[in-house]
Write a protein that holds these residues in place. Structure first.
Motif, PDB file in Angstrom:
ATOM      1  N   VAL A 370      24.465  57.030 -20.570  1.00 38.61           N
ATOM      2  CA  VAL A 370      25.167  56.001 -21.461  1.00 38.61           C
ATOM      3  C   VAL A 370      26.175  55.335 -20.662  1.00 38.61           C
ATOM      4  O   VAL A 370      26.252  54.039 -20.659  1.00 38.61           O
ATOM      5  CB  VAL A 370      25.550  56.630 -22.807  1.00 38.61           C
ATOM      6  N   ALA A 371      26.882  55.875 -20.035  1.00 41.04           N
ATOM      7  CA  ALA A 371      27.899  55.432 -19.138  1.00 41.04           C
ATOM      8  C   ALA A 371      27.365  54.696 -17.887  1.00 41.04           C
ATOM      9  O   ALA A 371      28.082  53.647 -17.637  1.00 41.04           O
ATOM     10  CB  ALA A 371      28.935  56.558 -18.703  1.00 41.04           C
ATOM     11  N   GLU A 372      26.378  55.250 -17.393  1.00 39.25           N
ATOM     12  CA  GLU A 372      25.901  54.588 -16.025  1.00 39.25           C
ATOM     13  C   GLU A 372      24.266  54.403 -16.347  1.00 39.25           C
ATOM     14  O   GLU A 372      23.498  55.215 -15.704  1.00 39.25           O
ATOM     15  CB  GLU A 372      26.291  55.582 -14.927  1.00 39.25           C
ATOM     16  N   PRO A 373      23.864  53.635 -17.013  1.00 37.31           N
ATOM     17  CA  PRO A 373      22.310  53.631 -17.444  1.00 37.31           C
ATOM     18  C   PRO A 373      21.287  53.436 -16.157  1.00 37.31           C
ATOM     19  O   PRO A 373      20.338  53.726 -16.175  1.00 37.31           O
ATOM     20  CB  PRO A 373      22.368  52.169 -18.238  1.00 37.31           C
ATOM     21  N   ARG A 377      15.641  56.336 -14.207  1.00 34.44           N
ATOM     22  CA  ARG A 377      14.922  56.044 -13.244  1.00 34.44           C
ATOM     23  C   ARG A 377      14.050  54.867 -13.507  1.00 34.44           C
ATOM     24  O   ARG A 377      13.788  54.518 -14.801  1.00 34.44           O
ATOM     25  CB  ARG A 377      13.889  57.091 -12.685  1.00 34.44           C
ATOM     26  N   ASN A 378      13.311  54.159 -12.645  1.00 36.59           N
ATOM     27  CA  ASN A 378      12.375  53.290 -12.916  1.00 36.59           C
ATOM     28  C   ASN A 378      12.546  52.094 -13.902  1.00 36.59           C
ATOM     29  O   ASN A 378      13.934  51.590 -13.689  1.00 36.59           O
ATOM     30  CB  ASN A 378      11.161  53.808 -13.202  1.00 36.59           C
ATOM     31  N   GLU A 379      11.770  51.599 -14.972  1.00 34.98           N
ATOM     32  CA  GLU A 379      12.234  50.564 -15.671  1.00 34.98           C
ATOM     33  C   GLU A 379      12.997  50.944 -16.842  1.00 34.98           C
ATOM     34  O   GLU A 379      13.370  49.959 -17.405  1.00 34.98           O
ATOM     35  CB  GLU A 379      10.808  50.104 -16.166  1.00 34.98           C
ATOM     36  N   ARG A 394      19.738  54.761 -28.277  1.00 37.53           N
ATOM     37  CA  ARG A 394      18.341  55.220 -28.518  1.00 37.53           C
ATOM     38  C   ARG A 394      17.529  54.956 -27.190  1.00 37.53           C
ATOM     39  O   ARG A 394      16.462  55.984 -27.164  1.00 37.53           O
ATOM     40  CB  ARG A 394      17.841  53.985 -29.606  1.00 37.53           C
ATOM     41  N   ARG A 395      17.759  54.317 -26.466  1.00 37.71           N
ATOM     42  CA  ARG A 395      17.025  54.322 -25.179  1.00 37.71           C
ATOM     43  C   ARG A 395      17.337  55.293 -24.239  1.00 37.71           C
ATOM     44  O   ARG A 395      16.277  56.116 -23.720  1.00 37.71           O
ATOM     45  CB  ARG A 395      17.245  52.727 -24.368  1.00 37.71           C
ATOM     46  N   VAL A 396      18.527  55.826 -24.276  1.00 39.59           N
ATOM     47  CA  VAL A 396      18.890  56.984 -23.507  1.00 39.59           C
ATOM     48  C   VAL A 396      18.113  58.283 -24.260  1.00 39.59           C
ATOM     49  O   VAL A 396      17.660  59.110 -23.705  1.00 39.59           O
ATOM     50  CB  VAL A 396      20.417  57.290 -23.617  1.00 39.59           C
ATOM     51  N   ALA A 397      18.216  58.456 -25.793  1.00 46.47           N
ATOM     52  CA  ALA A 397      17.475  59.467 -26.143  1.00 46.47           C
ATOM     53  C   ALA A 397      16.275  59.544 -25.847  1.00 46.47           C
ATOM     54  O   ALA A 397      15.461  60.373 -25.709  1.00 46.47           O
ATOM     55  CB  ALA A 397      18.043  59.089 -27.737  1.00 46.47           C
TER      56      ALA A 397
END
Length: 423
Positions: A370-373, A377-379, A394-397
């Motif tokens: 979350v702090a350093e998206p 990796r990759n896309e 949500r994307r991180v989850a």
């Protein structure tokens, strides 16, 4: 189809499987015969979110099963925890993949017994654990805590996200574009999510979001095919978690004597095979454990079908109750087995300490991504800098939930100086 009278009570007394008897007490046979009227019929499928031309060689549910088996999410189950960490002391313990295969085998037996659509039953069984995180329920607890302000995290809802958005393999749509009936089974196999029969206090937000796009009748029961997959999950993990705990030395064979179901089976096996070596004794008890539960479900479900007489699959959805079920006596024994496993296996100091370490790994990774998206990796890190907080979370989850145990550990070692030892 020729009908051969069969005495259900006598069959039960002999311990004979009722898999070949229908609700009226007539043998229906095996071998993929004609589906029952209350089964889901492929020709009546409600279709897919993105319409596709029909296959010349496969039913919609055969296509769903094949898409599920060939997905990346299915392959990742090989390295995800069931109870014991996948990289723990032995390769003999169940993983999410071997558990899923075992659930599918039991579910298909039920489908054959009740003349359901076997492919739909198998598809729901194969996809039911797609949303599980690395480290099993420990990872899910950690993600749910981190997502509390953003709609929470639920593994069933995550499975829906996997098959409707996160699998990105096809040219014309995201997800696997599964048939309505397969999605219904995935979301509601444990019962309705809304209405008077709701099985959860709150519908997970990802499910609500998708339901607005493609309604899944959240207030109604699922098909018998989905119900068969759900109870197969209970049978499989009750038996196999006990089996794994015995082989791990967390419990001993004598500990089973106080259980109504396993204890009775143990005494039966010891009477038949005195002085049997431990490994064979455990296997004989476990296989009979599955058999007794399966035969109880078959007898109970046939009686429910006879009483309710659903004339079509939609009548099953509106029946107001789960029809594929244990008898009251078996339900009590199954609950006792669950209590035993929680007290003697799931909540032991050994597993709780491993769970705490696993939760810390997932929480650390969530915070860092979350702090350093761009550390993802990759896309996965694309367009994250401008994402709203909820979308970013949500994307991180999603990224974390898709990890295997080994990949999560490797990522933690890459990003942090010290990583907990989970062995």
């Amino acid at each position: 189809m020729a009908e051969i009278p069969v005495n259900r009570d006598a069959a039960l007394q002999r311990g004979t499987s009722l898999a070949g008897a229908d609700a009226s007490g007539y043998a229906i046979g095996f071998g993929g015969g004609e589906r029952a009227p209350y089964a889901v019929h492929p020709a009546d499928s409600r279709g897919r979110l993105f319409p596709e031309p029909p296959s010349a060689t496969r039913t919609p549910f055969q296509r769903d099963r094949d898409r599920i088996v060939h997905s990346a999410a299915f392959r990742r189950l090989k390295h995800k925890t069931q109870v014991f960490l996948a990289h723990d002391e032995s390769d003999h313990y169940r993983t999410r993949l071997t558990h899923t295969i075992e659930v599918s085998q039991i579910a298909r037996a039920f489908a054959r017994a009740f003349r359901l659509d076997e492919d739909l039953t198998e598809a729901v069984a194969l996809v039911h654990d797609f949303g599980h995180t690395p480290f099993g329920h420990a990872g899910e607890r950690a993600l749910d805590a981190k997502m509390r302000g953003f709609g929470g995290f639920d593994h069933n809802a995550q499975a829906l996200r996997v098959v409707t958005a996160l699998e990105q393999r096809y040219a014309e749509f995201d997800g696997l574009n599964l048939a309505w009936e397969t999605l219904e089974g995935l979301v509601k196999h444990n019962g309705p999510l809304a209405g008077p029969h709701a099985t959860c206090p709150e519908v997970p937000r990802p499910v609500l979001d998708f339901d607005r796009l493609y309604p899944l009748d959240l207030d109604r029961f699922a098909s018998l095919e989905a119900q068969a997959a759900a109870i197969s999950d209970d049978i499989a993990y009750n038996t196999h978690d006990m089996d794994d705990a015995l082989r791990a030395g967390m419990i001993e064979v004598d500990d089973l004597r106080g259980l109504a179901l396993a204890g009775d089976i143990l005494r039966e096996v010891e009477g038949l095979y005195p002085n049997l070596e431990r490994s064979r004794l455990i296997h004989e008890v476990m296989r009979r454990h599955i058999t007794r539960m399966v035969e109880d479900v078959i007898a109970t479900t046939l009686a429910n079908i006879a009483e309710l007489r659903p004339g079509h699959a939609d009548a099953v959805r509106g029946a107001g109750q789960t029809m594929v079920a244990f008898s009251p006596a078996m339900r009590a024994m199954e609950a006792e087995t669950k209590r035993f496993l929680f007290a003697r296996v799931y909540r032991t100091d050994r597993l709780m300490e491993m769970s705490r370490k696993a939760e810390a790994i997932v929480a650390d990774l969530f915070n860092r991504y979350v702090a350093e998206p761009r550390e993802m990796r990759n896309e996965w890190s694309e367009a994250m800098d401008l994402a709203a907080p909820e979308k970013r979370a949500r994307r991180v989850a999603d990224y974390l939930a898709g990890m295997t145990d080994s990949y999560a550990i490797a990522e933690h070692r890459r990003l942090f100086d010290a990583t907990p030892d989970l062995r």
